[in-house]
Design a protein around this motif. Structure first.
Motif, PDB file in Angstrom:
ATOM      1  N   CYS A 142       0.837  -1.193   0.000  1.00 52.26           N
ATOM      2  CA  CYS A 142       0.000   0.000   0.000  1.00 52.26           C
ATOM      3  C   CYS A 142       0.875   1.247   0.000  1.00 52.26           C
ATOM      4  O   CYS A 142       1.864   1.310   0.736  1.00 52.26           O
ATOM      5  CB  CYS A 142      -0.903  -0.015   1.243  1.00 52.26           C
ATOM      6  N   PHE A 143       0.508   2.218  -0.826  1.00 53.70           N
ATOM      7  CA  PHE A 143       1.144   3.536  -0.815  1.00 53.70           C
ATOM      8  C   PHE A 143       0.115   4.542  -0.302  1.00 53.70           C
ATOM      9  O   PHE A 143      -1.036   4.539  -0.757  1.00 53.70           O
ATOM     10  CB  PHE A 143       1.622   3.922  -2.214  1.00 53.70           C
ATOM     11  N   ALA A 144       0.530   5.386   0.642  1.00 52.83           N
ATOM     12  CA  ALA A 144      -0.404   6.315   1.281  1.00 52.83           C
ATOM     13  C   ALA A 144       0.217   7.694   1.413  1.00 52.83           C
ATOM     14  O   ALA A 144       1.443   7.838   1.520  1.00 52.83           O
ATOM     15  CB  ALA A 144      -0.810   5.789   2.658  1.00 52.83           C
ATOM     16  N   MET A 145      -0.650   8.708   1.442  1.00 52.20           N
ATOM     17  CA  MET A 145      -0.189  10.086   1.546  1.00 52.20           C
ATOM     18  C   MET A 145      -1.186  10.890   2.376  1.00 52.20           C
ATOM     19  O   MET A 145      -2.401  10.701   2.265  1.00 52.20           O
ATOM     20  CB  MET A 145      -0.046  10.698   0.154  1.00 52.20           C
ATOM     21  N   ALA A 146      -0.652  11.789   3.211  1.00 54.22           N
ATOM     22  CA  ALA A 146      -1.504  12.639   4.032  1.00 54.22           C
ATOM     23  C   ALA A 146      -2.229  13.666   3.174  1.00 54.22           C
ATOM     24  O   ALA A 146      -1.710  14.129   2.156  1.00 54.22           O
ATOM     25  CB  ALA A 146      -0.667  13.342   5.093  1.00 54.22           C
ATOM     26  N   VAL A 147      -3.443  14.019   3.602  1.00 57.34           N
ATOM     27  CA  VAL A 147      -4.187  15.118   2.992  1.00 57.34           C
ATOM     28  C   VAL A 147      -3.769  16.393   3.712  1.00 57.34           C
ATOM     29  O   VAL A 147      -4.014  16.536   4.911  1.00 57.34           O
ATOM     30  CB  VAL A 147      -5.701  14.904   3.119  1.00 57.34           C
ATOM     31  N   PRO A 148      -3.114  17.336   3.030  1.00 50.09           N
ATOM     32  CA  PRO A 148      -2.607  18.522   3.720  1.00 50.09           C
ATOM     33  C   PRO A 148      -3.736  19.424   4.216  1.00 50.09           C
ATOM     34  O   PRO A 148      -4.772  19.570   3.575  1.00 50.09           O
ATOM     35  CB  PRO A 148      -1.777  19.233   2.643  1.00 50.09           C
ATOM     36  N   ASN A 149      -3.504  20.002   5.407  1.00 49.36           N
ATOM     37  CA  ASN A 149      -4.410  21.000   5.975  1.00 49.36           C
ATOM     38  C   ASN A 149      -5.833  20.495   6.170  1.00 49.36           C
ATOM     39  O   ASN A 149      -6.790  21.275   6.146  1.00 49.36           O
ATOM     40  CB  ASN A 149      -4.432  22.265   5.111  1.00 49.36           C
ATOM     41  N   ALA A 150      -6.000  19.190   6.369  1.00 48.65           N
ATOM     42  CA  ALA A 150      -7.333  18.651   6.638  1.00 48.65           C
ATOM     43  C   ALA A 150      -7.757  19.044   8.056  1.00 48.65           C
ATOM     44  O   ALA A 150      -6.909  19.228   8.935  1.00 48.65           O
ATOM     45  CB  ALA A 150      -7.330  17.132   6.497  1.00 48.65           C
ATOM     46  N   PRO A 151      -9.071  19.177   8.306  1.00 48.91           N
ATOM     47  CA  PRO A 151      -9.529  19.553   9.644  1.00 48.91           C
ATOM     48  C   PRO A 151      -9.101  18.571  10.727  1.00 48.91           C
ATOM     49  O   PRO A 151      -8.888  18.956  11.882  1.00 48.91           O
ATOM     50  CB  PRO A 151     -11.061  19.575   9.493  1.00 48.91           C
ATOM     51  N   THR A 152      -8.994  17.301  10.382  1.00 46.51           N
ATOM     52  CA  THR A 152      -8.444  16.291  11.278  1.00 46.51           C
ATOM     53  C   THR A 152      -7.442  15.485  10.469  1.00 46.51           C
ATOM     54  O   THR A 152      -7.600  15.365   9.242  1.00 46.51           O
ATOM     55  CB  THR A 152      -9.563  15.379  11.838  1.00 46.51           C
ATOM     56  N   PRO A 153      -6.376  14.950  11.091  1.00 49.41           N
ATOM     57  CA  PRO A 153      -5.374  14.215  10.314  1.00 49.41           C
ATOM     58  C   PRO A 153      -6.003  13.125   9.442  1.00 49.41           C
ATOM     59  O   PRO A 153      -6.718  12.252   9.927  1.00 49.41           O
ATOM     60  CB  PRO A 153      -4.463  13.639  11.395  1.00 49.41           C
TER      61      PRO A 153
END
Length: 255
Positions: free
Chosen positions: A203-214
């Motif tokens: 699995c490859f994953a990436m954070a969503v920047p500036n989201a209201p919650t991580p």
């Protein structure tokens, strides 16, 4: 915590949400004295706000006099998660169309990762994770992408509360090893789960920047298809999708 009432805002409402976020960040429980130190608010003010929240079921006082998040928040959280999943579904569908593998979006929830939406691959052999499933953070791609957004001391506290089970021989079972990998993820910009949840799955994953919650998104599938060449295609597409979701979420929230 410095006062920062927004223009036209209501100070007491902002204080309520500050207190709820402090309790959440502390793992779901805090003493009144700890809240006073962390928030900078007077004890009587905090007590009055907590008493109101407790009457509505949004916090509860435990036998040890600590204040904990209340059950009424569950319904709000479920509704918010469903909305996050609905807003992201178009981008997840686009990832599946472009890459051919299953795409997910997940958020942090009480020291665990909560999957809020999935669009499945069209392959007969594919990954399936039901929306609403919760998993440990240290051995999932989305979980590690989320943890990489947090301070190391926050990560250590989460692991201390949630534990570090090792479902496969490739799972990380030591918090120091986890911290070291999170440093790599921050530099690289994405996380990889290479057989840590299930042998033979990557699995490859990436954070969503500036989201209201991580929040994080991912694509996953069998290692026979999710290889190095797949990563070269997937990473830039994940980044585009994460940035698009961020824009949409913040547009709706007024951020």
């Amino acid at each position: 915590m410095a006062e920062r009432t927004a223009p036209g805002g209501v100070q007491s409402v902002e204080r309520v949400f500050d207190l709820l976020e402090l309790i959440t960040d502390a793992g779901g429980q805090m003493m009144l004295s700890e809240l006073a130190t962390a928030s900078g608010l007077p004890g009587p003010t905090i007590h009055r706000l907590l008493r109101t929240l407790a009457a509505k079921g949004y916090v509860r006082q435990l036998a040890n006099r600590r204040y904990a998040l209340g059950p009424r928040l569950v319904r709000l959280g479920e509704g918010a998660s469903q909305q996050m999943g609905a807003m992201a579904r178009g981008e997840l569908t686009r990832l599946v169309d472009q890459l051919g593998e299953t795409a997910n979006i997940a958020v942090i929830d009480s020291d665990m990762v909560l999957y809020v939406a999935q669009v499945a691959s069209r392959h007969s052999m594919r990954m399936f994770t039901e929306a609403g499933r919760r998993a440990h953070m240290h051995d999932t791609g989305v979980g590690k992408a989320i943890l990489a957004q947090l301070r190391d001391e926050t990560v250590r506290a989460i692991v201390a509360r949630a534990g570090m089970p090792t479902p496969t021989s490739r799972s990380i079972g030591n918090v120091d090893d986890l911290i070291a990998e999170l440093h790599v993820i921050r530099e690289r910009g994405y996380a990889v789960d290479d057989g840590e949840q299930e042998i033979g799955v990557r699995c490859f994953a990436m954070a969503v920047p500036n989201a209201p919650t991580p929040t994080a998104i991912s694509v996953s599938g069998p290692v026979s298809r999710v290889d190095d060449s797949f990563a070269e295609r997937a990473v830039p597409l994940l980044r585009e999708a994460a940035e698009s979701i961020s824009r949409n979420v913040n547009l709706v929230s007024g951020g």
